[in-house]
Motif scaffolding. Structure first.
Motif, PDB file in Angstrom:
ATOM      1  N   LEU A  33       0.869  -1.245  -0.139  1.00 28.21           N
ATOM      2  CA  LEU A  33       0.001   0.054  -0.030  1.00 28.21           C
ATOM      3  C   LEU A  33       0.928   1.394  -0.138  1.00 28.21           C
ATOM      4  CD1 LEU A  33      -2.500  -1.337   2.513  1.00 28.21           C
ATOM      5  CD2 LEU A  33      -2.994  -1.134   0.055  1.00 28.21           C
ATOM      6  N   GLY A  34       2.026   1.077   0.409  1.00 26.95           N
ATOM      7  CA  GLY A  34       2.717   2.384   0.315  1.00 26.95           C
ATOM      8  C   GLY A  34       2.648   3.165   1.429  1.00 26.95           C
ATOM      9  N   ILE A  35       2.141   2.806   2.518  1.00 27.03           N
ATOM     10  CA  ILE A  35       1.726   3.519   3.620  1.00 27.03           C
ATOM     11  C   ILE A  35       1.817   2.861   5.150  1.00 27.03           C
ATOM     12  CG2 ILE A  35      -0.052   5.018   2.454  1.00 27.03           C
ATOM     13  CD1 ILE A  35      -2.352   3.286   3.885  1.00 27.03           C
ATOM     14  N   GLU A  36       1.782   3.684   6.030  1.00 30.95           N
ATOM     15  CA  GLU A  36       1.993   3.019   7.485  1.00 30.95           C
ATOM     16  C   GLU A  36       0.550   2.775   7.970  1.00 30.95           C
ATOM     17  OE1 GLU A  36       4.678   2.096   9.153  1.00 30.95           O
ATOM     18  OE2 GLU A  36       5.875   2.556   7.517  1.00 30.95           O
ATOM     19  N   PRO A  37       0.492   1.612   8.830  1.00 32.45           N
ATOM     20  CA  PRO A  37      -0.718   1.455   9.596  1.00 32.45           C
ATOM     21  C   PRO A  37      -1.528   2.458  10.335  1.00 32.45           C
ATOM     22  CG  PRO A  37       0.802   0.050  10.603  1.00 32.45           C
ATOM     23  CD  PRO A  37       1.397   0.805   9.403  1.00 32.45           C
ATOM     24  N   SER A  38      -2.819   2.923  10.326  1.00 28.35           N
ATOM     25  CA  SER A  38      -3.210   3.971  11.312  1.00 28.35           C
ATOM     26  C   SER A  38      -3.403   3.362  12.802  1.00 28.35           C
ATOM     27  CB  SER A  38      -4.434   4.485  10.833  1.00 28.35           C
ATOM     28  OG  SER A  38      -5.615   3.466  10.537  1.00 28.35           O
ATOM     29  N   LYS A  39      -3.320   2.002  12.825  1.00 28.95           N
ATOM     30  CA  LYS A  39      -3.510   1.531  14.242  1.00 28.95           C
ATOM     31  C   LYS A  39      -3.001   0.021  14.185  1.00 28.95           C
ATOM     32  CE  LYS A  39      -7.670   1.829  15.858  1.00 28.95           C
ATOM     33  NZ  LYS A  39      -9.090   1.502  15.871  1.00 28.95           N
ATOM     34  N   VAL A  40      -2.145  -0.244  15.398  1.00 27.56           N
ATOM     35  CA  VAL A  40      -1.492  -1.565  15.452  1.00 27.56           C
ATOM     36  C   VAL A  40      -1.664  -1.842  16.774  1.00 27.56           C
ATOM     37  CG1 VAL A  40       0.580  -2.935  15.458  1.00 27.56           C
ATOM     38  CG2 VAL A  40       0.092  -1.071  13.885  1.00 27.56           C
ATOM     39  N   ARG A  41      -2.387  -3.000  17.093  1.00 26.88           N
ATOM     40  CA  ARG A  41      -2.552  -3.557  18.482  1.00 26.88           C
ATOM     41  C   ARG A  41      -2.252  -5.148  18.357  1.00 26.88           C
ATOM     42  NH1 ARG A  41      -3.549   0.951  18.703  1.00 26.88           N
ATOM     43  NH2 ARG A  41      -5.118   2.181  19.692  1.00 26.88           N
ATOM     44  N   THR A  42      -2.068  -5.863  19.546  1.00 29.27           N
ATOM     45  CA  THR A  42      -1.952  -7.136  19.563  1.00 29.27           C
ATOM     46  C   THR A  42      -2.826  -7.921  18.548  1.00 29.27           C
ATOM     47  OG1 THR A  42      -1.022  -6.936  21.822  1.00 29.27           O
ATOM     48  CG2 THR A  42      -1.264  -9.170  21.123  1.00 29.27           C
ATOM     49  N   GLY A  43      -2.249  -8.586  17.625  1.00 29.47           N
ATOM     50  CA  GLY A  43      -3.398  -9.459  16.859  1.00 29.47           C
ATOM     51  C   GLY A  43      -4.011  -8.630  15.706  1.00 29.47           C
ATOM     52  N   TYR A  44      -3.730  -7.493  15.789  1.00 29.97           N
ATOM     53  CA  TYR A  44      -4.627  -6.453  14.911  1.00 29.97           C
ATOM     54  C   TYR A  44      -3.769  -5.499  14.094  1.00 29.97           C
ATOM     55  CZ  TYR A  44      -8.307  -2.964  13.814  1.00 29.97           C
ATOM     56  OH  TYR A  44      -9.296  -2.281  13.149  1.00 29.97           O
ATOM     57  N   ALA A  45      -4.406  -5.136  12.975  1.00 32.65           N
ATOM     58  CA  ALA A  45      -3.702  -3.745  12.355  1.00 32.65           C
ATOM     59  C   ALA A  45      -4.738  -3.214  11.429  1.00 32.65           C
ATOM     60  CB  ALA A  45      -2.492  -3.951  11.866  1.00 32.65           C
ATOM     61  N   LYS A  46      -4.883  -2.097  11.342  1.00 35.55           N
ATOM     62  CA  LYS A  46      -5.644  -1.205  10.504  1.00 35.55           C
ATOM     63  C   LYS A  46      -4.951  -0.234   9.409  1.00 35.55           C
ATOM     64  CE  LYS A  46      -9.408   2.216  10.081  1.00 35.55           C
ATOM     65  NZ  LYS A  46     -10.245   2.963  11.088  1.00 35.55           N
ATOM     66  N   PHE A  47      -5.083  -0.308   8.249  1.00 33.38           N
ATOM     67  CA  PHE A  47      -4.724   0.502   7.271  1.00 33.38           C
ATOM     68  C   PHE A  47      -5.815   1.401   6.745  1.00 33.38           C
ATOM     69  CE2 PHE A  47      -1.362  -2.534   7.083  1.00 33.38           C
ATOM     70  CZ  PHE A  47      -0.265  -2.060   6.841  1.00 33.38           C
ATOM     71  N   ASP A  48      -5.815   2.699   6.941  1.00 34.69           N
ATOM     72  CA  ASP A  48      -6.704   3.570   6.293  1.00 34.69           C
ATOM     73  C   ASP A  48      -6.193   4.249   4.867  1.00 34.69           C
ATOM     74  OD1 ASP A  48      -8.788   5.284   6.065  1.00 34.69           O
ATOM     75  OD2 ASP A  48      -8.157   6.889   7.518  1.00 34.69           O
ATOM     76  N   VAL A  49      -6.521   3.544   4.093  1.00 39.18           N
ATOM     77  CA  VAL A  49      -6.016   3.530   2.543  1.00 39.18           C
ATOM     78  C   VAL A  49      -7.090   5.042   2.042  1.00 39.18           C
ATOM     79  CG1 VAL A  49      -5.502   2.675   0.397  1.00 39.18           C
ATOM     80  CG2 VAL A  49      -5.304   1.363   2.282  1.00 39.18           C
ATOM     81  N   GLN A  50      -6.392   5.876   1.396  1.00 35.86           N
ATOM     82  CA  GLN A  50      -7.271   6.920   0.922  1.00 35.86           C
ATOM     83  C   GLN A  50      -7.380   6.716  -0.725  1.00 35.86           C
ATOM     84  OE1 GLN A  50      -8.466   9.354   2.739  1.00 35.86           O
ATOM     85  NE2 GLN A  50      -7.724   8.139   4.335  1.00 35.86           N
ATOM     86  N   ASN A  51      -6.362   6.182  -1.237  1.00 35.55           N
ATOM     87  CA  ASN A  51      -6.600   5.967  -2.779  1.00 35.55           C
ATOM     88  C   ASN A  51      -6.248   4.689  -2.979  1.00 35.55           C
ATOM     89  OD1 ASN A  51      -6.863   6.121  -5.286  1.00 35.55           O
ATOM     90  ND2 ASN A  51      -4.888   7.346  -5.683  1.00 35.55           N
ATOM     91  N   PRO A  52      -7.184   3.691  -3.505  1.00 37.06           N
ATOM     92  CA  PRO A  52      -8.379   3.678  -3.439  1.00 37.06           C
ATOM     93  C   PRO A  52      -9.018   3.832  -2.086  1.00 37.06           C
ATOM     94  CG  PRO A  52      -8.011   1.381  -3.847  1.00 37.06           C
ATOM     95  CD  PRO A  52      -6.713   2.088  -3.803  1.00 37.06           C
ATOM     96  N   PRO A  53     -10.100   4.292  -1.796  1.00 32.42           N
ATOM     97  CA  PRO A  53     -10.761   4.434  -0.208  1.00 32.42           C
ATOM     98  C   PRO A  53     -11.038   3.082   0.324  1.00 32.42           C
ATOM     99  CG  PRO A  53     -12.172   5.831  -1.697  1.00 32.42           C
ATOM    100  CD  PRO A  53     -10.999   5.057  -2.783  1.00 32.42           C
ATOM    101  N   LEU A  54     -10.369   2.713   1.158  1.00 31.57           N
ATOM    102  CA  LEU A  54     -10.452   1.359   1.589  1.00 31.57           C
ATOM    103  C   LEU A  54      -9.810   1.251   3.181  1.00 31.57           C
ATOM    104  CD1 LEU A  54     -10.819  -1.750   1.531  1.00 31.57           C
ATOM    105  CD2 LEU A  54      -8.333  -1.814   0.981  1.00 31.57           C
ATOM    106  N   ASN A  55     -10.841   0.654   4.017  1.00 31.20           N
ATOM    107  CA  ASN A  55     -10.564   0.465   5.454  1.00 31.20           C
ATOM    108  C   ASN A  55     -10.273  -1.086   5.617  1.00 31.20           C
ATOM    109  OD1 ASN A  55     -10.701  -0.481   8.150  1.00 31.20           O
ATOM    110  ND2 ASN A  55     -12.647   0.606   8.741  1.00 31.20           N
TER     111      ASN A  55
END
Length: 182
Positions: A33-55
């Motif tokens: 994705l070429g970006i850093e994750p917006s949230k990282v927790r034990t056993g979990y990570a989230k990427f808030d991608v802007q282009n294309p819009p994707l959670n």
């Protein structure tokens, strides 16, 4: 009164992937994705991608094989976009495989593929010509429709069978159409 499509403002699609190891997957998805994750927790990570819009979320889960997911993709506007993303992926150290001018899912496409640490196939693709004749549903990969007899026309395999990627031998070289498509 507005219909539901007009009154609801969808922000972005959400995709939650089960992964065997979030830390290993984080390395891949940062590159993809070429970006850093917006949230990282034990056993979990989230990427808030802007282009294309994707959670996109990664959820650590124990499993032995790939699930029912066929593959994932990002449709872009041009072959130049496909090549630009392939270049970024290659520079980030991901192994890519190209399928150019492939007849896939009743459409002529240019695409490149990568695979995440859990075996999920990702493609970036452009549709060059859509709605091709049903007589030749798939020439991509090894799943080409075959004649079933001398008197019968080509056997038309389902689009789902056509579009199920088989394991790819990833390289940074142009492809020889070895996998599924779409």
């Amino acid at each position: 009164m507005k219909n539901e499509q007009e009154s609801v403002q969808a922000l972005k699609a959400h995709l939650a992937l089960n992964v065997k190891n979030v830390e290993v997957s984080l390395e891949f998805y940062r590159k993809l994705l070429g970006i850093e994750p917006s949230k990282v927790r034990t056993g979990y990570a989230k990427f808030d991608v802007q282009n294309p819009p994707l959670n996109l979320t990664l959820n650590q889960h124990v499993f032995n094989e790939r699930g029912a997911l066929s593959h994932l993709g990002i449709q872009v506007a041009s072959t130049d976009d496909v090549l630009a993303i392939r270049e970024r992926w290659t520079e980030a150290g991901l192994l890519t495989r190209d399928e150019m001018q492939t007849n896939c899912c009743y459409a002529l496409q240019d695409k490149t593929w990568v695979r995440d640490p859990d075996g999920n196939e990702w493609e970036v693709f452009v549709v060059l010509e859509d709605n091709l004749a049903e007589t030749a549903p798939c020439e991509c990969g090894t799943k080409v429709a075959e004649p079933v007899s001398s008197t019968e026309a080509l056997k038309v395999e389902s689009a789902a069978a056509c579009c199920a990627p088989t394991p790819i031998g990833v390289t940074n070289a142009p492809a020889v159409n070895e996998t599924g498509c779409c």
